[in-house]
Design an enzyme around this catalytic site. Structure first.
Site, PDB file in Angstrom:
ATOM      1  N   GLY A 117       0.789  -1.218   0.000  1.00  0.00           N
ATOM      2  CA  GLY A 117       0.000   0.000   0.000  1.00  0.00           C
ATOM      3  C   GLY A 117       0.821   1.267   0.000  1.00  0.00           C
ATOM      4  O   GLY A 117       2.036   1.261   0.210  1.00  0.00           O
ATOM      5  N   ILE A 118       0.126   2.382  -0.236  1.00  0.00           N
ATOM      6  CA  ILE A 118       0.720   3.718  -0.167  1.00  0.00           C
ATOM      7  C   ILE A 118       0.413   4.286   1.209  1.00  0.00           C
ATOM      8  O   ILE A 118      -0.749   4.378   1.601  1.00  0.00           O
ATOM      9  CB  ILE A 118       0.140   4.627  -1.264  1.00  0.00           C
ATOM     10  CG1 ILE A 118       0.401   4.026  -2.650  1.00  0.00           C
ATOM     11  CG2 ILE A 118       0.725   6.030  -1.157  1.00  0.00           C
ATOM     12  CD1 ILE A 118      -0.347   4.718  -3.763  1.00  0.00           C
ATOM     13  N   HIS A 119       1.451   4.664   1.930  1.00  0.00           N
ATOM     14  CA  HIS A 119       1.280   5.148   3.311  1.00  0.00           C
ATOM     15  C   HIS A 119       1.633   6.621   3.384  1.00  0.00           C
ATOM     16  O   HIS A 119       2.624   7.055   2.793  1.00  0.00           O
ATOM     17  CB  HIS A 119       2.187   4.341   4.245  1.00  0.00           C
ATOM     18  CG  HIS A 119       2.143   4.808   5.658  1.00  0.00           C
ATOM     19  ND1 HIS A 119       1.075   4.556   6.481  1.00  0.00           N
ATOM     20  CD2 HIS A 119       3.033   5.538   6.389  1.00  0.00           C
ATOM     21  CE1 HIS A 119       1.314   5.091   7.668  1.00  0.00           C
ATOM     22  NE2 HIS A 119       2.498   5.694   7.640  1.00  0.00           N
ATOM     23  N   PRO A 120       0.861   7.448   4.094  1.00  0.00           N
ATOM     24  CA  PRO A 120      -0.407   7.131   4.757  1.00  0.00           C
ATOM     25  C   PRO A 120      -1.582   7.569   3.891  1.00  0.00           C
ATOM     26  O   PRO A 120      -1.700   8.748   3.567  1.00  0.00           O
ATOM     27  CB  PRO A 120      -0.336   7.967   6.034  1.00  0.00           C
ATOM     28  CG  PRO A 120       0.484   9.171   5.627  1.00  0.00           C
ATOM     29  CD  PRO A 120       1.395   8.745   4.501  1.00  0.00           C
ATOM     30  N   THR A 121      -2.428   6.655   3.509  1.00  0.00           N
ATOM     31  CA  THR A 121      -3.621   6.966   2.725  1.00  0.00           C
ATOM     32  C   THR A 121      -4.806   6.184   3.280  1.00  0.00           C
ATOM     33  O   THR A 121      -4.638   5.214   4.011  1.00  0.00           O
ATOM     34  CB  THR A 121      -3.447   6.575   1.248  1.00  0.00           C
ATOM     35  OG1 THR A 121      -3.342   5.151   1.143  1.00  0.00           O
ATOM     36  CG2 THR A 121      -2.235   7.226   0.627  1.00  0.00           C
TER      37      THR A 121
END
Length: 630
Positions: free
Chosen positions: A586-590
């Site tokens: 995942g892409i953090h923070p999203t």
């Protein structure tokens, strides 16, 4: 030459077929459509020498022809049987030229030798247009422009019958004028109000009183919509599509009457028609509803602030409107007859309602209005609403400035002359049943968009269906619109995005014991400093255990849910599984990275699961696409 799409999977079985009367009628309609749609139509078999001779003849004449190879479609025997009923000929090739039955190979060559074939080929169409589209909304414009790009002579008729309050609008249909576009912009106005409140926690200091100005907002939104109306008209002109601001009504086969605002009538003919007239809001049919109530058709251009508002209904339109009205500071009550968001996942629907209730929207459950009475004139005035309980002999009264009805929509099909040409519609809803190529029971009449029976009422669906229909009719394409796993978002104060099946529908189709539901509550980073609620945003996926834990339902309640859902829809189209989601970094923070650490087991056989990490950058994809505009 081009070979027409059939159901190509296997050779047709020998021996007689046993078609039901309904299947026979559908096949007859399909064949008549092929005969109507093609200048030269050859029903043949790929190995037949006589069929080959006929094809060589038309090729030598430089004539484009279309074929359906009966040995290469899985219903070839049925096609041949119904063809014999139409033509009294059981052999192939079976040839039609400009809708005239030529017969077989020998008769076609004799017609060529006598000059008859050339006369038939030179016969010009007697119709004014190749295609007339009735309705200038998303689906209609997409279909019309695509047909024009493919070289066809096209006309669009679009006329907005004013609401009981006198509201009307320009070219573009519901979405552009009184739907998705103004709704999303008013939703944004409400979000900005929340952002202003949050900003103090992020260090922004301001002392002046901040208030919302309804008139400034509506003027800006209407100016934007006006620019879209203009651009759609310009796009039609650039593609040489004839546009008439007139009401279209069939008077006989292949012929319509177009009536403009002055009552002047003009008649047009076409080879094919597409019905894309959409739908309009329903009224309650009680005392005072049409006289004093408004609908979403009126709200977005309302020239004054609606004040204290009663929203009647629990549809997504009702909750979205209630949400942004409350978000700009108004006193809002929602009157609900039964359940929220019928057809959506009910766990998610109740969470949507709960969040709205916590943020000031009042709900009157299990009540329906029975009378609306004007107490005072004004902009807004004052209205008294009398409502009765759906469960007990109880009656209540309330006073509001505005009553907004959002109780569903009625298809605009009952007053366009469909009965004069035999097009069937649903008696209850007015919607039009079609086959898998958007064709009605009348072969030259098609339909797209919200008028379709049993299909999704969404702008991108209408656009896709309209484009693909034009390509099939005029571009030799065989691609059909896929109505499965279409994503959508409800733009309530806390947005709700979904794709695939609701939990209720999944249980109905796959049974409880075959499902696993993974879910999580999450706290957006932006909400932490602002001091907004934890354990409010929520997401879940529904997996089919017997199909490698394939994701069959995705649901998310949180900020920017539409942007998040769009990307997951693409993944679901590709057949995403639980394991593939586990493997996605995942892409953090999203908000797009959720930890589905808990699983809500439906049925036996629970197993420890890894955290499900979902992180996709999705904001580049539009939620409401107007891809017919260039």
């Amino acid at each position: 030459m081009s070979s027409l799409p059939g159901r190509r999977t296997r050779h047709s079985p020998p021996g007689p077929s046993h078609l039901s009367s309904e299947a026979r009628e559908e096949l007859r309609r399909r064949l008549q459509g092929l005969i109507e749609d093609n200048r030269v139509m050859i029903f043949s078999k790929s190995y037949c020498p006589h069929s080959k001779r006929v094809k060589e003849l038309f090729s030598s004449l430089g004539v484009e022809y279309n074929t359906l190879e009966l040995d290469q479609v899985d219903d070839g025997a049925n096609v041949q049987e119904v063809l014999s009923e139409i033509t009294n000929q059981r052999t192939v090739p079976n040839i039609f030229v400009n809708k005239v039955h030529m017969g077989g190979c020998d008769r076609t060559f004799k017609a060529h030798q006598s000059g008859l074939l050339q006369k038939l080929l030179q016969k010009e169409s007697t119709y004014d247009y190749d295609l007339i589209v009735i309705g200038g909304g998303s689906g209609g414009l997409a279909c019309a422009q695509e047909a024009a790009i493919l070289g066809k002579k096209v006309m669009v008729l679009d006329f907005v019958v004013p609401t009981p309050q006198g509201t009307s609008w320009g070219l573009g249909g519901t979405c552009v004028n009184v739907g998705c576009i103004p709704k999303k912009l008013m939703h944004q106005a409400a979000l900005l109000g929340q952002a202003l409140r949050d900003s103090r926690k992020f260090g922004w200091e301001y002392n002046q009183q901040v208030k919302h100005n309804w008139e400034i907002m509506t003027e800006a939104i209407q100016n934007h919509i006006g620019s879209l109306n203009w651009s759609y008209g310009l796009s039609l002109k650039e593609k040489s599509v004839t546009y008439a601001n007139s009401y279209g009504e069939f008077v006989e086969h292949h012929k319509i009457k177009a009536t403009n605002r002055k009552g002047q009538e003009t008649y047009y003919t076409a080879a094919k028609f597409v019905i894309a007239t959409g739908a309009r809001p329903r009224y309650l049919e009680i005392q005072g509803d049409k006289e004093y109530c408004i609908t979403s058709d009126d709200l977005f251009s309302l020239p004054y602030c609606p004040g204290k508002t009663l929203v009647v209904g629990a549809s997504y339109v009702a909750l979205e409107c209630a949400g942004f009205l409350a978000g700009v500071g108004l006193d809002v009550t929602v009157m609900v007859r039964s359940i929220l968001l019928r057809g959506f996942d009910q766990e998610m629907a109740e969470k949507v309602g709960s969040y709205m209730e916590q943020h000031g929207v009042k709900f009157l459950r299990k009540f329906v209005p029975v009378m609306v009475q004007k107490l005072e004139k004004g902009s807004p005035g004052k209205l008294k609403v009398v409502a009765k309980s759906t469960q007990e002999p109880e009656t209540i009264e309330g006073v509001y400035n505005t009553v907004l009805l959002a109780i569903g929509r009625e298809s605009s099909t009952r007053k366009i002359g469909l009965e004069k040409i035999g097009v069937k519609i649903s008696e209850k809803s007015g919607k039009i049943p079609v086959n898998d190529i958007e064709q009605t029971n009348v072969p030259y009449v098609y339909a797209v968009g919200d008028v379709l029976d049993g299909k999704l009422e969404l702008t991108p669906v209408a656009i896709q269906a309209g484009k693909l229909l034009a390509r099939r009719l005029f571009g030799g394409s065989s691609e059909k619109c896929n109505y499965i796993n279409v994503p959508t978002t409800v733009f309530t104060p806390l947005e709700y995005g979904c794709c695939g099946l609701s939990e209720e529908k999944a249980i109905e189709i796959y049974k409880k014991e075959n499902l696993e539901v993974y879910h999580t509550l999450f706290w957006p980073l932006e909400w932490t400093i602002a001091g907004r609620e934890n354990n409010t945003c929520y997401a879940k996926i529904i997996c089919n255990k017997v199909d490698n834990n394939r994701v069959i339902g995705f649901h998310i309640l949180g900020p920017n849910a539409g942007e998040v859902t769009q990307g997951f829809a693409a993944a679901m189209k590709c057949g995403i599984t639980k394991q593939l989601l586990d493997d996605t970094i995942g892409i953090h923070p999203t908000c797009g990275i959720h930890h589905f650490g808990d699983n809500e087991g439906i049925g036996p056989g629970h197993h420890p699961e890894r955290l499900l990490r979902l992180g996709l950058l999705l904001s580049s994809l539009p939620v409401c696409s107007h891809s017919f505009q260039t």
